[in-house]
Design a protein around this motif. Sequence first.
Motif, mmCIF file in Angstrom:
data_model
loop_
_atom_site.group_PDB
_atom_site.id
_atom_site.type_symbol
_atom_site.label_atom_id
_atom_site.label_comp_id
_atom_site.label_asym_id
_atom_site.label_seq_id
_atom_site.Cartn_x
_atom_site.Cartn_y
_atom_site.Cartn_z
ATOM 1 N N CYS A 56 0.853 -1.191 0.000
ATOM 2 C CA CYS A 56 0.000 0.000 0.000
ATOM 3 C C CYS A 56 0.888 1.239 0.000
ATOM 4 O O CYS A 56 1.850 1.314 0.753
ATOM 5 N N TYR A 94 -2.830 0.918 -4.062
ATOM 6 C CA TYR A 94 -2.082 -0.335 -4.059
ATOM 7 C C TYR A 94 -0.952 -0.210 -5.080
ATOM 8 O O TYR A 94 -1.173 0.234 -6.206
ATOM 9 N N MET A 105 -6.966 -1.056 -4.572
ATOM 10 C CA MET A 105 -6.683 -2.114 -3.601
ATOM 11 C C MET A 105 -7.729 -3.218 -3.672
ATOM 12 O O MET A 105 -8.880 -2.944 -4.021
#
Length: 148
Positions: A56, A94, A105
């Motif tokens: 992340c 992400y 993500m």
Amino acid sequence: MNEQNEKLRVILLKPGELAEIVEIDDNLESMQRLVEGNIEEYMPFEDASDPRIGDCAVVCNEEGKMRGMELNRGISDQNGRLQDIIAGPFFICYAPVESEKFLSMPPDLEEKMRKKFEFPECFFVSGNRIQSKKSEPKKQDREHVTER
């Protein structure tokens, strides 16, 4: 492939406001607009229980602190110690090493990170350390909380 049609789901974090999931155009100009300047990628996360957390990325204004932008959210280590404070608006997306671009993500990870950064923070000095405390969102966001 037409880049203008590609969208990216990100967690948008603005000072004093609740975290929100937004869709942006997947291009540099949209990212720069969101952070109000040139972007910088920062990968501060670690979590042994979920290695995806390390993929992340915080995408923030590279000059946020130098420009005196409002302090936003703290970044803590795995032991909860404050390591950094992001200034100005930023987003989390992400960015796995094998990808050449930012990605949305996975939904479960998106929700985990949104909850982690949901509430705005205020910062204060205690002894010789800077600490953070979750704070009440601005009025318009408090109304949003009750709608959930």
